[in-house]
Design a protein around this motif. Structure first.
Motif, PDB file in Angstrom:
ATOM      1  N   UNK A 149      62.837 -26.051  18.923  1.00  0.00           N
ATOM      2  CA  UNK A 149      64.222 -26.488  19.106  1.00  0.00           C
ATOM      3  C   UNK A 149      65.056 -26.196  17.855  1.00  0.00           C
ATOM      4  N   UNK A 150      64.450 -26.384  16.675  1.00  0.00           N
ATOM      5  CA  UNK A 150      65.202 -26.175  15.425  1.00  0.00           C
ATOM      6  C   UNK A 150      65.325 -24.705  15.054  1.00  0.00           C
ATOM      7  N   UNK A 198      62.543 -25.658  33.732  1.00  0.00           N
ATOM      8  CA  UNK A 198      62.022 -25.501  32.364  1.00  0.00           C
ATOM      9  C   UNK A 198      63.121 -25.502  31.299  1.00  0.00           C
ATOM     10  N   UNK A 199      64.278 -24.914  31.607  1.00  0.00           N
ATOM     11  CA  UNK A 199      65.373 -24.833  30.623  1.00  0.00           C
ATOM     12  C   UNK A 199      66.719 -24.995  31.339  1.00  0.00           C
ATOM     13  N   UNK A 200      67.770 -25.279  30.571  1.00  0.00           N
ATOM     14  CA  UNK A 200      69.117 -25.384  31.150  1.00  0.00           C
ATOM     15  C   UNK A 200      69.761 -24.000  31.237  1.00  0.00           C
ATOM     16  N   UNK A 220      70.450 -11.133  25.663  1.00  0.00           N
ATOM     17  CA  UNK A 220      71.764 -11.650  26.078  1.00  0.00           C
ATOM     18  C   UNK A 220      71.719 -13.127  26.421  1.00  0.00           C
ATOM     19  N   UNK A 221      70.576 -13.587  26.950  1.00  0.00           N
ATOM     20  CA  UNK A 221      70.449 -15.000  27.365  1.00  0.00           C
ATOM     21  C   UNK A 221      69.197 -15.558  26.683  1.00  0.00           C
ATOM     22  N   UNK A 222      69.342 -15.933  25.372  1.00  0.00           N
ATOM     23  CA  UNK A 222      68.148 -16.304  24.588  1.00  0.00           C
ATOM     24  C   UNK A 222      67.321 -17.438  25.175  1.00  0.00           C
ATOM     25  N   UNK A 223      67.941 -18.278  25.994  1.00  0.00           N
ATOM     26  CA  UNK A 223      67.178 -19.374  26.588  1.00  0.00           C
ATOM     27  C   UNK A 223      66.073 -18.835  27.520  1.00  0.00           C
ATOM     28  N   UNK A 243      62.256 -19.915  28.438  1.00  0.00           N
ATOM     29  CA  UNK A 243      61.703 -20.013  29.794  1.00  0.00           C
ATOM     30  C   UNK A 243      60.384 -19.249  29.898  1.00  0.00           C
ATOM     31  N   UNK A 244      60.385 -17.989  29.450  1.00  0.00           N
ATOM     32  CA  UNK A 244      59.162 -17.195  29.573  1.00  0.00           C
ATOM     33  C   UNK A 244      58.067 -17.692  28.606  1.00  0.00           C
ATOM     34  N   UNK A 245      58.473 -18.223  27.443  1.00  0.00           N
ATOM     35  CA  UNK A 245      57.456 -18.810  26.539  1.00  0.00           C
ATOM     36  C   UNK A 245      56.711 -19.923  27.269  1.00  0.00           C
TER      37      UNK A 245
END
Lengths: 198, 198
Positions: free
Chosen positions: A116-117, B12-14, B117-120, B124-126
């Motif tokens: 997260x950080x 898993x993520x927003x 482009x969408x680091x989140x 998700x894949x992690x």
């Protein structure tokens, strides 16, 4: 001690100096003597560990007390009972140092906080796990489809340094083969080599 | 068609609405009839595919033409020859629809671009790969250490819906067992069940 960790991370993603300082704060270090345990089955695997020096094995012991090697971890590898670490459940694996070993260890809570950080660590672990899945997929194919001889030869080709550094009985266990089978294959290969050298 | 993908990611993520719109632009959709191939060995696996409907199997064919199931993919699963996809090398796996199937597919180049482009999506894949590693680790332990009967029983306990939905010959192949072995175990289990029901 952190140099090898930073260099391993920076092979995959960029890290700023601030991120490096922050990253360090999440880890503790530990030394293991040869044959010392990092984890025993039944314990909770509290840490995932980065090997900065040495060599370990993780293994499963079946009901007949046979040892089955799950993986070897050299310098630059991560090791844990991954299911136990991620779900904080009881471990089924044992982890033991084969050589004198130095580790950098992070708890599950800090592993999640670190991500997260320092979001680029999500990317680092995504790439790391991606590579690991490729390897494990290949190992499952080998395990289910190859003959004993094919298994050993494929492994020896892909891991020449492992063949030098790890006792053959452990390699047999990793490949799910009897030690005598591996000895027989090794004799056969060296005879074939003698033939082709002549 | 994207609803099931978005909901899988948002478990898993927003994801913001802008990110959803951006994400959609990276995917193409495809329908497969039952028994139609998504990939054949020797081709490059150009896409990783999300199953929005249906069911597929990936498998390896050995030199004696025996089929070894690598995985099944239900709605909400991703499927590829992962090594071929990541390294853009020749595939060793075949992927075939077991039921009528609908897919959302992304190329390797777009997969990497999407992550930038969408680091989140790195996150998700992690998490996805982390779960997948836990499963594969467990499967390797089972594959190397359990008897045929233990393998089948463990699999049936963990995957009750698979046992209903997939032919037993395919489950035998997935577990690396002969179909006759699975039939024998199933007979034995149902006899034991009859005994205990009386």
């Amino acid at each position: 001690m952190f140099d090898i960790l930073f260099s391993h991370i920076q092979n995959k993603v960029d890290l700023s100096d601030e991120e490096k300082t922050e990253l360090q704060s999440f880890f503790i270090s530990k030394k293991l003597r040869k044959k010392q345990y990092l984890l025993q089955e039944g314990e909770i695997c509290k840490y995932i560990s980065f090997v900065s020096k040495g060599l370990l094995k993780s293994y499963f012991v079946d009901e007949k007390a046979n040892e089955h090697i799950n993986m070897f971890a050299f310098e630059g590898w991560w090791i844990s009972d991954f299911n136990s670490f991620i779900h904080q459940e009881k471990a089924v694996l044992n982890i033991e140092a084969i050589e004198e070993t130095e580790l950098l260890m992070i708890t599950y809570e800090d592993y999640e906080n670190m991500m997260l950080k320092i979001p680029v660590m999500d990317r680092y672990f995504r790439i790391l796990y991606q590579n690991s899945l490729v390897t494990k997929d290949y190992r499952l194919i080998v395990s289910n489809s190859f003959t004993a001889e094919e298994k050993y030869i494929q492994f020896a080709k892909k891991n020449p340094e492992v063949i030098q550094r790890i006792p053959h009985s452990l390699i047999a266990s990793y490949l799910g083969l009897a030690p005598e089978t591996v000895s027989r294959i090794r004799r056969k290969i060296s005879l074939q080599k003698l033939d082709s050298d002549q």
